[in-house]
Design a protein around this motif. Structure first.
Motif, PDB file in Angstrom:
ATOM      1  N   GLU B  98       0.824  -1.207   0.000  1.00 16.52           N
ATOM      2  CA  GLU B  98       0.000   0.000   0.000  1.00 16.52           C
ATOM      3  C   GLU B  98       0.862   1.262   0.000  1.00 16.52           C
ATOM      4  O   GLU B  98       0.556   2.237  -0.666  1.00 16.52           O
ATOM      5  CB  GLU B  98      -0.937   0.019   1.215  1.00 16.52           C
ATOM      6  N   TYR B  99       1.941   1.213   0.749  1.00 17.85           N
ATOM      7  CA  TYR B  99       2.828   2.379   0.758  1.00 17.85           C
ATOM      8  C   TYR B  99       3.355   2.647  -0.654  1.00 17.85           C
ATOM      9  O   TYR B  99       3.326   3.778  -1.135  1.00 17.85           O
ATOM     10  CB  TYR B  99       3.998   2.175   1.739  1.00 17.85           C
ATOM     11  N   PHE B 100       3.823   1.582  -1.317  1.00 19.34           N
ATOM     12  CA  PHE B 100       4.361   1.796  -2.665  1.00 19.34           C
ATOM     13  C   PHE B 100       3.248   2.224  -3.631  1.00 19.34           C
ATOM     14  O   PHE B 100       3.486   3.018  -4.548  1.00 19.34           O
ATOM     15  CB  PHE B 100       5.100   0.555  -3.167  1.00 19.34           C
ATOM     16  N   ALA B 101       2.024   1.729  -3.390  1.00 16.60           N
ATOM     17  CA  ALA B 101       0.901   2.164  -4.220  1.00 16.60           C
ATOM     18  C   ALA B 101       0.665   3.664  -4.026  1.00 16.60           C
ATOM     19  O   ALA B 101       0.341   4.381  -4.977  1.00 16.60           O
ATOM     20  CB  ALA B 101      -0.351   1.372  -3.859  1.00 16.60           C
ATOM     21  N   SER B 102       0.879   4.144  -2.800  1.00 23.57           N
ATOM     22  CA  SER B 102       0.683   5.577  -2.569  1.00 23.57           C
ATOM     23  C   SER B 102       1.725   6.383  -3.352  1.00 23.57           C
ATOM     24  O   SER B 102       1.434   7.457  -3.863  1.00 23.57           O
ATOM     25  CB  SER B 102       0.731   5.903  -1.075  1.00 23.57           C
ATOM     26  N   LEU B 103       2.946   5.839  -3.450  1.00 24.86           N
ATOM     27  CA  LEU B 103       3.953   6.539  -4.260  1.00 24.86           C
ATOM     28  C   LEU B 103       3.518   6.552  -5.725  1.00 24.86           C
ATOM     29  O   LEU B 103       3.695   7.548  -6.437  1.00 24.86           O
ATOM     30  CB  LEU B 103       5.325   5.856  -4.143  1.00 24.86           C
ATOM     31  N   GLU B 104       2.941   5.435  -6.162  1.00 25.25           N
ATOM     32  CA  GLU B 104       2.454   5.402  -7.547  1.00 25.25           C
ATOM     33  C   GLU B 104       1.380   6.455  -7.763  1.00 25.25           C
ATOM     34  O   GLU B 104       1.330   7.082  -8.823  1.00 25.25           O
ATOM     35  CB  GLU B 104       1.918   4.011  -7.890  1.00 25.25           C
ATOM     36  N   SER B 105       0.541   6.646  -6.737  1.00 27.30           N
ATOM     37  CA  SER B 105      -0.508   7.660  -6.887  1.00 27.30           C
ATOM     38  C   SER B 105       0.112   9.052  -7.033  1.00 27.30           C
ATOM     39  O   SER B 105      -0.505   9.964  -7.569  1.00 27.30           O
ATOM     40  CB  SER B 105      -1.478   7.617  -5.708  1.00 27.30           C
ATOM     41  N   LEU B 106       1.344   9.187  -6.563  1.00 25.11           N
ATOM     42  CA  LEU B 106       2.039  10.470  -6.726  1.00 25.11           C
ATOM     43  C   LEU B 106       2.759  10.544  -8.071  1.00 25.11           C
ATOM     44  O   LEU B 106       3.447  11.519  -8.364  1.00 25.11           O
ATOM     45  CB  LEU B 106       3.073  10.671  -5.609  1.00 25.11           C
TER      46      LEU B 106
END
Lengths: 745, 322
Positions: B98-106
């Motif tokens: 989920e953390y890496f997904a949040s970076l993807e959202s950025l």
């Protein structure tokens, strides 16, 4: 499973050699049964790089023991791993446990059978309980009489049935320097959260339950290059399937690829990677799919000392330095990325930016420090506390200066001047920006000080001594080599040890927070490996004196005594490191060394000398004269041990009337004359056989002379003679410590 | 959200993260109105990480580290910086993903960067808090901290939280390709009907002067005698208020003590040996606050526990009926 019970002994049929008595009719048919490959993978969030290899070692050891206990034979056992997975692969595991036979003892024959030889209810009950046919029991004779006995065959369980619990225990028993909890209402710990388990025996899953998970057949690919599950059809498929999912799971293969890429990238840049196997290892356990790339930095930074650049590259960023054919650094680095070449320019730019900022910091420290010549910083050392209660670094500098002079006089008189100057300067780099502000450069203390000294125009021997004075930092570290460097290295460590004992920071058990043992080992290593003589008792007096002068209230005698025990321990450890056996070490350590008529001193006091004597004795062990020599000495020593009367100060030669007495005296004097120059040359290898020249005279003396004669003066004079014989041996070795064949056990 | 481009400005980055974590069940809270050294000090993390109640929260935290001020001259170091803080309790199984997904959202494409989880044993001596986790590196730069709390206020946690702390300024610099934080866009330029209605506003426009002034204050002007006195006053107040069971005002006293200590430290008014003593005093108070909070939540019957059976496990019968 019960391993043993009263009257019963279980032995795997395969371990025939170990306990043949208990094995009847081994079962080759069973042993040739089916085999399969086993895979057990612990999928985990990114482990610290340094944890992986030790965890794999433990895993291998635990698994090997566990399989043996389970009586599951196997062909080959190996471990594989990355920061995200620890895996065990066992080739050719027996799919069923080896059968075992158990010998059990039943009731006494007289209870088991009635007068007509028919089984009694007691025997029938026993047989029912054990599931044995009453017709199959045998009669066996034991020291306690005749009993009935039976053999029970335990048929092995399928591996798939017994493995789950065992593999779970292997996983949960792995130890890490630091571990954590993450599961609600579950105290199971691991280095980082475990997220999946795979356990396959051939093509079948083994339902291992641990960490609130159940093992299946799906593993995961590279976190970014293949962010999906990977279904494994068989255990054998593991490494290949992962490689397709961009994970090189075999550490050795990964390391090989990494090194090839490093070499290749360095060659393309016209240089070679600065060799650093430890850094290869760290990088290897930081990635699942290594890709090496090269980056550059501003050539202006090459003005910095090489060690500073290498540290800036290595300590935080784990980059490799690159040098040209002459060993000069190039303004570039090699980095290892956990991924492919995709977006590599962006990755490179990021790496270059971060490194540039670090090198700029280092440059700032360097240039600021150059404005403060080390000599100008000596007085500022007064602001830094050295060891609690023991004053400042300025006080330490004063002590080191005087101690360096004292040591130089003994081991390298020509080094006195540079050693004393370096002693005053050697701690000033602790005040520098480079060491004080740039935490990552702290490991360069000493080294960086020598650069500052050189720039400030200090003579080369002074600068070199500063660079070398922390050496050796550990058992594998290089020794100081310049004369002043050796002197200062010894002074620094001797002062450290003495100070620690004065301040009560004494190492105990495995605890040694102040590195006192390390310092002591360093001293002994320098003396032994560089073949230098130093009297550690004199050194102890010299090093404690300034502390005692300042603290007259301390228990001086106790501290000196403890220091003596400490040094003896360090010398012994050094002998042990060189594989000198215990009894030989003791013989050398407990000698009463006498040099040039001086007072005898314990054998450990001069470490190198002790090492030479221990080595000579260890070497003599293979000689056929060794045992007679030890026996000879013990004959003398034993009778003296029993003698409790005070002996005369000197031998009364006139009183030696009997031939055998005179012969012994003559043999002793001959031996003295012969060995005297040898002792001075420390030709210990020649002394040992020379002592045996007294053999006939000593045995003749014991055979023909009554040592414990009625007449007291005669008796004491004879004991006195034997004491002198003993003393000649003990100058080198106390051979009563040595164990020879026939005495053991 | 139309027109939101996290690569263009810090505020769009924040809005993207708010949306991302709100969609994953986080309460979106606001910065704590007191000087804190990190988002961990916010009671939404420090106190809520304790006890058995589930909790998900996210917020921006302007964090003050007086010692790190550089008069606005250093491109990377400043005495006030911005954290985006997420606390997930209990830590979900896919929290790293989920953390890496949040970076993807950025807009961070993970395959095109070198993203690493580098071991970090996090510890806050003043809060008596410790955990295991990582620094997250992107192309060699630390952009986040990721911690599984093991201890908070000196107490072993009942339920392990994952704390994600994004370094907003750093990430903004990387997303916007700036080498100096001063140049990072905080708000983008806005146009309407082809005309600029609002100019681009940078980090420097907003905070540079503040950095300069606070650096002067922290290093030169702060009245050390007054700070020493204020520390004593708040230490006493916190202690007294926590004794009375007034957890929030009491814990505010702890936060104030911590900040006062940081200013004194930056001012060079604390010797090495005094330092240890000050830290121990704050830690002692933090522990007291943690214990008081736990006691209070228990007496309230751990209201955020939805499951009755779960509640029964945690609430002692005597106190539940009281």
């Amino acid at each position: 499973m019960t391993r043993s019970r009263k009257g019963a002994r279980r032995t795997p049929a395969v371990r025939k050699a170990a306990r043949p008595a208990a094995v009847r009719g081994a079962t080759p048919d069973r042993m040739a049964m089916g085999k399969d490959d086993l895979l057990f993978e612990i999928g985990v969030e990114e482990l610290p790089a340094s944890y992986v290899a030790p965890a794999l070692e433990q895993m291998e050891h635990l698994a090997r023991t566990a399989l043996e206990e389970l009586r599951l034979s196997c062909a080959r056992l190996e471990t594989l791993g990355t920061p995200r997975r620890l895996a065990l692969v066992v080739r050719g595991v027996a799919v069923r446990q080896t059968d075992i036979e158990e010998e059990i003892q039943g009731p006494a024959s007289r209870v088991a059978f009635d007068a007509e030889g028919r089984p009694t209810p007691a025997l029938l009950g026993f047989c029912r309980g054990k599931g044995v046919d009453p017709a199959a029991v045998r009669r066996v004779k034991t020291p306690k009489g005749e009993y009935v006995a039976a053999t029970i065959r335990h048929v092995g369980q399928p591996a798939a049935l017994v493995l789950p619990k065992t593999l779970a225990s292997v996983a949960t028993r792995l130890q890490f320097p630091k571990s954590m909890r993450w599961i609600a209402a579950n105290d199971t710990r691991f280095a980082r959260p475990v997220r999946w388990l795979v356990a396959l025996l051939g093509g079948h899953t083994v339902p291992v339950r641990a960490f609130a998970l159940e093992a299946g057949r799906s593993t995961r690919g590279h976190r970014f290059l293949h962010p999906r599950k990977v279904e494994l059809s068989t255990a054998r498929d593991y490494a290949r399937a992962l490689e397709r999912a961009r994970v090189l799971v075999e550490p050795r293969r990964r390391a090989r690829r990494l090194k090839e890429q490093l070499d290749h990238a360095a060659r393309r840049a016209g240089g070679r990677a600065v060799a650093d196997p430890a850094l290869v290892e760290i990088n290897n356990f930081l990635v699942e799919w290594p890709t090496v790339f090269a980056g550059r930095f501003d050539a202006g930074h090459l003005k910095l000392p090489r060690e500073v650049i290498v540290t800036a590259l290595r300590e935080h960023q784990r980059f490799f330095a690159v040098e040209d054919g002459e060993g000069r650094l190039l303004p570039m680095f090699l980095a290892v990325r956990n991924g492919s070449l995709e977006g590599i320019d962006q990755v490179r730019k990021g790496a270059e930016d971060v490194l540039a900022a670090r090198l700029e910091d280092a440059r700032f420290y360097w240039e600021t420090d150059l404005k403060h010549p080390p000599w100008d910083r000596i007085e500022q050392l007064g602001g830094v506390v050295w060891m609690e209660g023991l004053g400042t670094l300025r006080d330490k500098a004063t002590r080191l200066e005087s101690l360096a002079g004292w040591l130089a006089e003994r081991i390298a008189p020509e080094a006195a001047v540079p050693a004393r100057r370096a002693a005053l300067l050697c701690k000033t780099d602790l005040l520098s920006e480079m060491i004080g502000s740039g935490k990552e450069y702290a490991s360069l203390e000493g080294v960086i000080g020598s650069y500052y000294a050189r720039v400030a125009g200090e003579p080369e021997p002074v600068a070199a001594a500063i660079a070398e004075h922390y050496r050796p930092r550990g058992p594998a570290d290089a020794l100081p080599v310049t004369p002043a460097g050796v002197v200062l290295s010894l002074a620094d460590k001797l002062d450290h040890v003495a100070g620690a004992f004065v301040a009560g920071k004494v190492p105990s058990g495995s605890e040694d927070p102040y590195g006192v043992r390390r310092a002591g080992n360093g001293v002994v290593r320098v003396l032994v490996e560089q073949q230098r003589h130093l009297d550690l008792r004199e050194a102890t007096m010299e090093t404690t004196q300034p502390f005692f002068a300042r603290h007259p209230e301390l228990p001086h005698a106790t501290i000196v005594k403890k220091l003596g025990e400490f040094w003896r321990g360090r010398v012994e450890a050094a002998l042990e490191d060189r594989d000198i056996p215990y009894d030989t070490r003791e013989a050398a350590l407990e000698a009463q060394v006498q040099l040039n008529g001086a007072r005898p001193r314990p054998g450990w006091i001069d470490p190198w000398d002790c090492h030479e004597r221990a080595g000579a004795l260890a070497g003599f062990r293979g000689d056929r004269r060794f045992e007679p020599l030890v026996i000879l000495f013990k004959r003398v020593a034993n009778i003296l041990k029993a003698a409790t009367e005070p002996l005369p100060e000197a031998l009364d030669r006139a009183r030696l009337a009997e031939d055998a007495e005179r012969a012994l005296l003559e043999a002793l004097e001959t031996a003295r004359r012969r060995t005297d120059p040898l002792w001075r040359q420390r030709a210990y290898r020649e002394i040992l056989p020379a002592l045996l020249d007294m053999e006939a005279a000593i045995h003749g003396f014991f055979d023909r002379v009554l040592v414990n004669a009625e007449d007291a003066p005669t008796r004491l004079n004879r004991l006195r003679l034997l004491t002198e014989v003993r003393a000649l041996f003990v100058r080198g070795w106390d051979l009563s410590r040595v164990v020879v064949e026939g005495e053991r056990g | 959200m139309p027109g939101l481009n996290p690569q263009r400005s810090l505020q769009e980055m924040v809005l993207t993260l708010e949306t991302f974590w709100a969609e994953r069940g986080c309460v979106i809270q606001q910065p704590y109105p007191s000087e804190v050294g990190a988002g961990t000090f916010n009671p939404a993390t420090f106190l809520r990480a304790l006890g058995p109640e589930p909790w998900r929260v996210a917020y921006v935290e302007p964090s003050r580290r007086p010692k790190d001020g550089r008069y606005g001259k250093n491109p990377h170091r400043f005495q006030q910086f911005y954290q985006y803080q997420v606390l997930l309790k209990p830590s979900p199984e896919d929290v790293v993903e989920e953390y890496f997904a949040s970076l993807e959202s950025l807009g961070v494409e993970p395959r095109a960067h070198d993203l690493r989880l580098i071991e970090d044993d996090w510890e806050s001596p003043t809060l008596g808090a410790a955990g295991l986790g990582w620094q997250v590196w992107m192309d060699g730069t630390e952009i986040s901290q990721f911690t599984y709390f093991q201890q908070v206020g000196g107490i072993e946690v009942a339920l392990v939280s994952a704390e994600l702390t994004y370094g907003l300024d750093r990430i903004g610099m990387m997303l916007q390709g700036k080498n100096r934080v001063q140049d990072v866009a905080w708000a983008p330029e806005r146009r309407a009907r082809g005309r600029i209605v609002a100019h681009r506003v940078t980090w420097g426009d907003l905070w540079l002067q503040n950095e300069i002034e606070y650096s002067h204050y922290n290093f030169e002007q702060a009245d050390t005698a007054a700070h020493v006195e204020m520390f004593k006053v708040w230490e006493r107040e916190a202690d007294r208020l926590l004794d009375l069971g007034l957890v929030s005002p009491g814990y505010d006293g702890v936060i104030k003590c911590s900040h006062l200590f940081n200013v004194l430290d930056a001012r060079g008014a604390i010797s090495v040996s005094e330092r240890v003593g000050y830290i121990a005093r704050v830690r002692k108070l933090a522990r007291k606050a943690a214990l008081a909070h736990l006691k209070q939540r228990e007496s309230l019957g751990f209201p955020l526990l939805e499951d009755e059976a779960e509640r029964a496990k945690w609430v002692k019968p005597a106190e539940a009926s009281a």
